[in-house]
Scaffold this active site. Structure first.
Site, short mmCIF file in Angstrom:
data_model
loop_
_atom_site.label_atom_id
_atom_site.label_comp_id
_atom_site.label_asym_id
_atom_site.label_seq_id
_atom_site.Cartn_x
_atom_site.Cartn_y
_atom_site.Cartn_z
N HIS A 180 25.76 -10.69 65.60
CA HIS A 180 26.52 -12.04 65.48
C HIS A 180 26.60 -12.73 66.88
O HIS A 180 26.65 -12.44 67.94
CB HIS A 180 28.58 -11.80 65.12
CG HIS A 180 28.94 -10.49 66.34
ND1 HIS A 180 30.08 -10.91 67.25
CD2 HIS A 180 29.66 -9.76 65.94
CE1 HIS A 180 30.49 -10.31 67.97
NE2 HIS A 180 30.19 -8.98 67.67
N CYS A 187 29.44 -3.35 66.57
CA CYS A 187 28.58 -4.80 66.10
C CYS A 187 27.91 -4.90 67.02
O CYS A 187 28.22 -4.56 68.99
CB CYS A 187 29.48 -5.85 65.07
SG CYS A 187 30.06 -5.46 64.35
#
Length: 459
Positions: A360, A379
């Protein structure tokens, strides 16, 4: 050299050679005869008379008109000796040399020192069988555990014919063998480093661990895939076996490490929510609510939801016992609205996995300047999400307007591999050793006694 006898039906290679009209061209050769005089039927005959399970080896040669792969100019190609040297050290690959037919290949190459047609053709077949066996055994060798969405993402065991087709398609057979072209391009330099005799035990431990990690990576000669190296905190875009782009990333901190995994990037999600991990809700959100009041949540764009299921609804934050959340007695699901300082940035790239890991965008670009970039909750934060998006989509990401969590499918799913390389080849042809923030090599987080990166020659 034996002729193909038309009077003996039923042997598959003989029938195939006859069907191709090759038997008529068979020659009886004397030692020292020029290789150009070898007829395709001679190789067909040699295959027919060779014992053992040949698999689809005869079909491979039939498809190429029984032209040799390893013989040229009355001699065996040097690639065969290169192969023999690799197989001799096959324990570096987690393979027993005997399983890769070391003895058969060595004997055949020794006999081919007397380059009679019979000896050369036997060396031809022995080299092909040894290469296929070696590659197949390497694909079965121990490799690092990796969470994979599908078995299709893991290196499979190729057929004999598939191995030899790769070799035949290579511009240089010797280079293909020396660089282990059936493996990921990072593999051969690491293996060369491990083959050195002057290594200490910790260095051998690190190199062997990284070879096992690279054995879990693809060797795609064609197509695209993404590799995220959590140890280097770097993403690489691969095209047709070569790196075509790279960028810095932020990955999981040592107590929340990014797992090694593989999946298919399937879509981008524009204007995403940030679903805040429960540990961060406990450590950051709850104390701020207790200290600053419920207005803190609205000011930061946070919403509280009734749970983690798909049907969860937004609830009044006053319904939550924030003291119990702060002490870990209960959990609260909190998400942040898109925009502003949302940790997801403008886009996230999704691949299905139960671990909740994705790639992301991020507003915290300053972290990309750090040498060690293990700061996330697992992440992968991207230095340049729009650039990755252009590469994945083949065009710029759409702006998306104000709608939340818009899904934009990739034209074709792209494999993504998250690995962890504390030793890897660099652009200068050296092996770069890195710190081991997750202590996966078992030598402590500094790895080989370094806090940054050091290099060593592969040879």
């Amino acid at each position: 050299m034996r002729r193909i006898e038309q009077s003996m039906p039923g042997r598959p290679v003989r029938r195939l050679a006859l069907a191709l009209g090759l038997a008529a061209s068979a020659l009886v050769l004397t030692p020292g005869a020029a290789l150009a005089q070898l007829a395709p039927a001679d190789l067909a005959q040699e295959l027919d008379d060779t014992g053992g399970d040949l698999g689809d080896l005869p079909a491979f040669y039939a498809a190429r008109g029984y032209r040799p792969l390893w013989i040229a100019d009355d001699a065996v190609d040097p690639a065969a000796q290169t192969l023999l040297a690799l197989i001799h050290d096959a324990r570096l690959d987690g393979v027993k040399p005997k399983k890769a037919r070391e003895g058969d290949l060595r004997k055949a190459l020794d006999r081919a020192e007397d380059p009679t047609p019979a000896n050369l053709l036997r060396a031809e077949i022995a080299a092909s069988r040894a290469l296929a066996a070696y590659v197949q055994q390497m694909r079965k060798a121990p490799r690092a555990e990796i969470i994979a969405e599908s078995p299709a993402l893991m290196p499979g065991v190729p057929t004999t014919g598939a191995v030899l087709q790769m070799a035949a398609a290579a511009p240089s057979l010797d280079r293909f063998v020396a660089q282990m072209g059936w493996m990921n391009p990072w593999y051969a330099p690491l293996r060369q480093a491990l083959a050195r005799d002057d290594l200490d035990a910790p260095t051998r431990t690190v190199l062997d661990a990284n070879l096992q990690r690279v054995r879990a990576l693809p060797a795609f000669a064609k197509g695209r895939y993404v590799v995220v190296d959590a140890a280097a905190a770097r993403l690489t875009m691969m095209q047709d076996g070569k790196a075509v782009g790279t960028m810095r990333v932020v990955v999981g901190k040592p107590d929340m490490p990014t797992p090694m995994m593989a999946g298919f990037l399937r879509y981008a999600q524009l204007n995403p929510y940030w679903n805040i991990p429960p540990d961060l809700v406990k450590a950051r959100i709850a104390p701020n609510v207790l200290g600053k009041g419920l207005g803190y949540l609205k000011a930061k764009g946070y919403q509280v939801l009734s749970g983690w299921d798909d049907g969860a609804r937004v609830i009044d934050p006053a319904m939550v016992d924030w003291q119990a959340v702060a002490t870990g007695q209960t959990e609260a699901r909190v998400r942040q609205l898109p925009g502003g300082d949302n940790f997801m940035g403008r886009v996230k790239f999704m691949f299905p996995n139960a671990q909740g890991i994705y790639l992301h965008d991020t507003p915290e670009k300053g972290l990309m300047k750090e040498d060690e970039r293990q700061f996330s909750s697992g992440c992968v934060r991207l230095e340049d999400a729009p650039r990755l998006g252009r590469w994945l989509m083949g065009k710029p990401l759409p702006r998306g307007g104000k709608a939340i969590e818009q899904r934009v499918d990739l034209p074709v799913p792209v494999p993504v591999y998250i690995t962890y390389l504390t030793a890897a080849p660099n652009a200068q042809g050296q092996i770069a050793f890195r710190a081991d923030p997750y202590n996966r090599d078992g030598l402590g987080r500094d790895g080989l006694g370094v806090t940054g990166t050091r290099t060593a020659n592969a040879r």
